[in-house]
Design a protein around this motif. Structure first.
Motif, PDB file in Angstrom:
ATOM      1  N   GLN A 253       0.616  -1.034   0.152  1.00 36.80           N
ATOM      2  CA  GLN A 253      -0.263  -0.101  -0.095  1.00 36.80           C
ATOM      3  C   GLN A 253       0.781   1.330  -0.015  1.00 36.80           C
ATOM      4  O   GLN A 253       2.018   1.288   0.833  1.00 36.80           O
ATOM      5  N   ILE A 254       0.379   2.322  -0.695  1.00 36.70           N
ATOM      6  CA  ILE A 254       1.447   3.658  -0.775  1.00 36.70           C
ATOM      7  C   ILE A 254       0.983   3.767   0.415  1.00 36.70           C
ATOM      8  O   ILE A 254       0.005   4.508   0.739  1.00 36.70           O
ATOM      9  N   VAL A 255       2.251   4.900   0.692  1.00 32.00           N
ATOM     10  CA  VAL A 255       2.520   5.318   2.024  1.00 32.00           C
ATOM     11  C   VAL A 255       3.216   6.644   2.511  1.00 32.00           C
ATOM     12  O   VAL A 255       3.493   7.216   3.264  1.00 32.00           O
ATOM     13  N   LEU A 256       3.645   6.614   1.088  1.00 32.25           N
ATOM     14  CA  LEU A 256       4.525   8.256   1.069  1.00 32.25           C
ATOM     15  C   LEU A 256       4.428   9.281   1.186  1.00 32.25           C
ATOM     16  O   LEU A 256       4.584  10.002   2.194  1.00 32.25           O
ATOM     17  N   GLY A 257       2.913   9.121   1.337  1.00 34.65           N
ATOM     18  CA  GLY A 257       2.441  11.091   1.264  1.00 34.65           C
ATOM     19  C   GLY A 257       2.293  10.852   3.488  1.00 34.65           C
ATOM     20  O   GLY A 257       2.502  12.172   4.013  1.00 34.65           O
ATOM     21  N   ALA A 433       9.725   1.558 -11.145  1.00 32.69           N
ATOM     22  CA  ALA A 433       9.907   2.446 -13.042  1.00 32.69           C
ATOM     23  C   ALA A 433       9.017   3.319 -12.604  1.00 32.69           C
ATOM     24  O   ALA A 433       9.218   5.251 -13.108  1.00 32.69           O
ATOM     25  N   GLU A 434       7.507   2.738 -12.582  1.00 33.41           N
ATOM     26  CA  GLU A 434       6.469   4.181 -13.065  1.00 33.41           C
ATOM     27  C   GLU A 434       6.293   4.922 -11.815  1.00 33.41           C
ATOM     28  O   GLU A 434       5.985   6.308 -12.114  1.00 33.41           O
ATOM     29  N   ALA A 435       6.721   4.826 -10.512  1.00 28.72           N
ATOM     30  CA  ALA A 435       6.838   5.217  -9.429  1.00 28.72           C
ATOM     31  C   ALA A 435       7.951   6.710  -9.525  1.00 28.72           C
ATOM     32  O   ALA A 435       7.504   7.131  -9.268  1.00 28.72           O
ATOM     33  N   ASP A 436       8.691   5.837  -9.775  1.00 29.98           N
ATOM     34  CA  ASP A 436      10.119   6.888  -9.878  1.00 29.98           C
ATOM     35  C   ASP A 436       9.973   8.099 -10.801  1.00 29.98           C
ATOM     36  O   ASP A 436      10.246   9.233 -10.835  1.00 29.98           O
ATOM     37  N   GLU A 437       9.027   7.363 -11.924  1.00 30.47           N
ATOM     38  CA  GLU A 437       8.451   8.972 -12.888  1.00 30.47           C
ATOM     39  C   GLU A 437       7.305   9.703 -12.586  1.00 30.47           C
ATOM     40  O   GLU A 437       7.745  10.583 -12.228  1.00 30.47           O
ATOM     41  N   ASN A 463      -0.713  11.545  -7.048  1.00 31.86           N
ATOM     42  CA  ASN A 463      -0.698  10.356  -8.239  1.00 31.86           C
ATOM     43  C   ASN A 463      -0.859   8.966  -7.710  1.00 31.86           C
ATOM     44  O   ASN A 463      -0.688   7.816  -9.313  1.00 31.86           O
ATOM     45  N   LEU A 464       0.155   8.564  -7.092  1.00 32.17           N
ATOM     46  CA  LEU A 464       1.069   7.094  -7.122  1.00 32.17           C
ATOM     47  C   LEU A 464      -0.579   6.406  -6.549  1.00 32.17           C
ATOM     48  O   LEU A 464      -0.784   5.111  -7.002  1.00 32.17           O
ATOM     49  N   LYS A 465      -1.676   6.569  -5.935  1.00 29.59           N
ATOM     50  CA  LYS A 465      -2.508   6.176  -5.587  1.00 29.59           C
ATOM     51  C   LYS A 465      -3.147   5.546  -6.812  1.00 29.59           C
ATOM     52  O   LYS A 465      -4.052   4.360  -6.875  1.00 29.59           O
ATOM     53  N   ALA A 471       2.269  -1.875  -4.802  1.00 33.71           N
ATOM     54  CA  ALA A 471       2.905  -2.013  -5.783  1.00 33.71           C
ATOM     55  C   ALA A 471       2.844  -3.545  -4.963  1.00 33.71           C
ATOM     56  O   ALA A 471       2.178  -4.663  -3.920  1.00 33.71           O
ATOM     57  N   GLU A 472       3.391  -4.608  -6.102  1.00 30.07           N
ATOM     58  CA  GLU A 472       4.008  -6.148  -5.777  1.00 30.07           C
ATOM     59  C   GLU A 472       4.984  -6.226  -4.915  1.00 30.07           C
ATOM     60  O   GLU A 472       6.022  -5.879  -5.269  1.00 30.07           O
TER      61      GLU A 472
END
Length: 475
Positions: A253-257, A433-437, A463-465, A471-472
């Motif tokens: 799960q995306i937690v960057l924020g 790769a997509e996350a880096d962009e 935008n990541l979400k 992610a896998e």
């Protein structure tokens, strides 16, 4: 091509936009001397080679390896190796195809395999952990677990970690290089600023403030690049792992924020940039080298690979540079994260040169005299080379010799010491790769002054979400 392999490669296509293919025909079989089991065959079975008169003799042909950067210098070593070993490779030549990035190497391999052109695949590839994951999941990399496991105790700690997927090792370690702090001692002496305070990030910022004040704004602590390199070097390879930051949690799960480590990492970059301590200049471009040679840039917080770029482009400052471990976040306490790269043998059916490639890799990392001779040649050309992964080779006095470029300090010895207390790298996922962009786009907008860092982090998270979702996490 087996149906299962094709399906896996189709899955790999989803990880990014793939294009391009190239290669050359290879011999279809290996000629082996009669008698006892050969030295190379024993390597293939994961056993250390023993002295024997019987050897595998490899067929005539060209070994093709994909690489990036300046692979012509590695070719110098392997061409000499082939000349020394004509008894087993009498008519074998080698070419290293330079691709613009490791992602491009992955794309070319995947597309060539999907086209069913197995003969056009390279025999091996130099590649990073993110792209290893894609190729291994597609069944395109040879499982080297049995062969490389016999050498793990002889290599620097963690050498195989980033090429290990579900317990199998898909890459032979090429280099393990720490993130370090390069600093211009002459600049610090000129303005009476103590570089020792840069052992922490708090001290690093303070050193930048002092240099800015005492030089009337003429000296910058470091640089910030208005392109993807800021995320690559300041973020993914630098501040993020040192701050214990996360893009994803253990479930993908995306937690960057909301991650405190991410806030710490991006917050440090924001402090350095917003206080005007960073020269805005593209890295690896003439303008930055000119600024370095004019003593406008005092430090580089970056991977040890930066040594080759300083030596090649900044001879005007020779003798002025020193290196120390990366600053640490006091609350975390770990130094820079090591960056590993790998030499992977391509799984292309009957890869007749697999055993030969293993032998070549082994000697490059464990044959001290030949490695020493090659490094001396690289230094004479101001060409790139990395520290060995062999712990025994690192103990050789050659790897402790002082360097005139570093004012008598041994850069090679310091590079080895800077591997101590390293931070763990960010978790690698097929979505990186997509996350880096996505992350890079928001950082570029921030650097351009069109949003705050808080807004950039919020937009990254959103935008990541929206574009990735989850992610896998491969264990």
């Amino acid at each position: 091509m087996k149906k299962r392999t094709v399906c896996l490669m189709v899955a790999a296509l989803a990880a990014g936009t793939l294009c391009g293919c190239s290669g050359s025909e290879k011999p279809a079989e290996t000629t082996v001397a009669s008698g006892a089991q050969s030295e190379a065959a024993k390597e293939d079975e994961g056993k250390k080679p023993e002295a024997s008169e019987e050897k595998t003799v490899y067929p005539a042909g060209t070994i093709t390896i994909y690489g990036t950067g300046q692979p012509q210098y590695l070719k110098e070593y392997f061409d000499a190796w082939l000349e020394r070993n004509r008894d087993i490779a009498p008519e074998v030549t080698l070419e290293i195809v330079q691709n613009e990035s490791q992602a491009k190497s992955r794309e070319k391999i995947t597309m060539t395999a999907l086209a069913g052109a197995e003969d056009d695949l390279p025999d091996a590839v130099y590649i990073d952990p993110v792209n290893i994951l894609d190729l291994a999941q597609a069944g395109l990399l040879r499982d080297e677990t049995e062969f490389v496991s016999q050498y793990i105790d002889e290599m620097v700690e963690g050498a195989t970690n980033d090429a290990t997927i579900s317990g199998k090792i898909y890459g032979l370690p090429e280099s393990v290089r720490p993130n370090v702090l390069f600093y211009n001692q002459e600049i610090f002496d000129k303005y009476g600023v103590d570089p020792a305070q840069m052992s922490t990030f708090e001290g690093y910022v303070e050193a930048g403030r002092q240099l800015k004040e005492k030089s009337n704004g003429e000296v910058y602590l470091s640089y910030i690049s208005p392109d993807s390199m800021t995320w690559r070097y300041w973020g993914r390879r630098g501040l993020m792992p040192q701050a214990g930051a996360r893009i994803w949690d253990e479930n993908g799960q995306i937690v960057l924020g909301s991650d405190e480590g991410a806030k710490k990492a991006f917050g440090m970059l924001d402090t350095l940039n917003s206080e005007g301590l960073l020269l805005k200049s593209q890295i690896m471009q003439p303008a930055l080298y000119d600024a370095v040679n004019s003593q406008q840039v005092a430090t580089f917080y970056i991977g040890a690979f930066w040594d080759e770029f300083l030596r090649m482009n900044c001879q005007a400052t020779a003798g002025q540079w020193r290196v120390m471990p990366s600053p640490v976040f006091e609350e975390v306490g770990t130094a820079g994260a090591p960056v590993s790269s790998y030499f992977c043998i391509v799984n292309k059916g009957d890869n007749v040169y697999a055993g030969l490639l293993e032998q070549m890799w082994h000697d490059f990392h464990f044959d001290t005299p030949s490695r020493t001779e090659w490094v001396k040649s690289m230094e004479s050309q101001n060409a790139p080379y990395a520290n060995p992964i062999s712990t025994a080779m690192l103990e050789d006095e050659f790897w402790k010799e002082p360097s005139d470029f570093y004012g008598g300090q041994s850069f090679r010895e310091m590079e080895g010491k800077c591997l101590e207390n390293g931070s763990p790298n960010l978790v690698v996922t097929p979505q990186d790769a997509e996350a880096d962009e996505i992350i890079t786009a928001e950082l570029e907008t921030y650097i351009a002054g069109n949003q705050t860092m808080e807004e950039a982090i919020a937009n990254m998270d959103k935008n990541l979400k929206a574009k990735i979702g989850q992610a896998e996490i491969v264990k």
